[in-house]
Design a protein around this motif. Structure first.
Motif, mmCIF file in Angstrom:
data_model
loop_
_atom_site.group_PDB
_atom_site.id
_atom_site.type_symbol
_atom_site.label_atom_id
_atom_site.label_comp_id
_atom_site.label_asym_id
_atom_site.label_seq_id
_atom_site.Cartn_x
_atom_site.Cartn_y
_atom_site.Cartn_z
ATOM 1 N N GLU A 32 0.719 -1.257 -0.234
ATOM 2 C CA GLU A 32 0.053 0.146 0.121
ATOM 3 C C GLU A 32 0.722 1.236 0.024
ATOM 4 O O GLU A 32 0.490 2.249 -0.619
ATOM 5 C CB GLU A 32 -0.989 -0.074 1.076
ATOM 6 N N VAL A 33 2.091 1.154 0.795
ATOM 7 C CA VAL A 33 3.045 2.368 0.774
ATOM 8 C C VAL A 33 3.608 2.466 -0.745
ATOM 9 O O VAL A 33 3.496 3.650 -1.094
ATOM 10 C CB VAL A 33 3.968 2.021 1.738
ATOM 11 N N VAL A 34 3.916 1.558 -1.184
ATOM 12 C CA VAL A 34 4.448 1.761 -2.681
ATOM 13 C C VAL A 34 3.544 2.047 -3.360
ATOM 14 O O VAL A 34 3.845 3.137 -4.375
ATOM 15 C CB VAL A 34 5.096 0.094 -2.912
ATOM 16 N N ALA A 35 2.238 1.734 -3.446
ATOM 17 C CA ALA A 35 0.980 2.258 -4.302
ATOM 18 C C ALA A 35 0.938 3.480 -3.984
ATOM 19 O O ALA A 35 0.841 4.553 -4.934
ATOM 20 C CB ALA A 35 -0.030 1.421 -4.039
ATOM 21 N N MET A 36 0.950 4.148 -2.804
ATOM 22 C CA MET A 36 0.918 5.570 -2.535
ATOM 23 C C MET A 36 2.109 6.343 -2.979
ATOM 24 O O MET A 36 1.619 7.521 -3.468
ATOM 25 C CB MET A 36 0.543 5.974 -0.946
ATOM 26 N N ILE A 37 3.152 5.890 -2.971
ATOM 27 C CA ILE A 37 4.362 6.715 -3.668
ATOM 28 C C ILE A 37 4.177 6.845 -5.083
ATOM 29 O O ILE A 37 4.355 8.038 -5.403
ATOM 30 C CB ILE A 37 5.686 6.076 -2.878
ATOM 31 N N LEU A 38 4.052 5.702 -5.590
ATOM 32 C CA LEU A 38 3.918 5.597 -7.102
ATOM 33 C C LEU A 38 2.587 6.780 -7.521
ATOM 34 O O LEU A 38 2.903 7.509 -8.485
ATOM 35 C CB LEU A 38 3.465 4.412 -7.530
#
Length: 125
Positions: free
Chosen positions: A12-18
């Motif tokens: 989820e963190v990676v998705a938000m950063i992307l």
């Protein structure tokens, strides 16, 4: 405290950063091709988020194999269907945006959005 929740929610963190990278690219770039790339990065982040939220550890794809019909054995198929539908729609939207960008380039010989806007004002449109 913050670090204890980071690793289980890494996807989820990676998705938000992307999504943030794509959104910043969409807002800050003047080149139309770079804006389209930013929008595609945002789309990909949303699809990644939906895929992560739809996955349940220890369950399999909702295809009945070996006679197992319990609902608890399978993941929810709706997020996967949404991701597939979203990919098809985003490919179509990207193709449309690229074709419009080609038309703008042929007319104004630039991909800079500010330059195109100033030329439109000069034309009185």
């Amino acid at each position: 405290m913050f670090g204890s929740n980071l690793l289980p929610n890494l996807g989820e963190v990676v998705a938000m950063i992307l999504f943030g990278i794509g959104f910043a690219n969409l807002l800050l770039q003047k080149n139309l091709i770079k804006k389209i790339i930013g929008l595609n990065i945002m789309d990909t982040a949303v699809y990644l988020f939906l895929a992560i939220k739809g996955y349940i550890e220890g369950r399999t794809a909702p295809i009945v194999v070996n006679g197992v019909q319990e609902v608890e054995a399978y993941i929810n198929p709706i997020p996967s269907g949404l991701v597939l539908t979203g990919i098809v729609v985003s490919v179509s939207v990207t193709a449309l945006m690229l074709s419009l960008t080609v038309r703008l380039y042929r007319r104004y010989h630039t991909l800079d959005l500010d330059e195109i806007s100033s030329r439109l004002k000069k034309e009185g449109i």
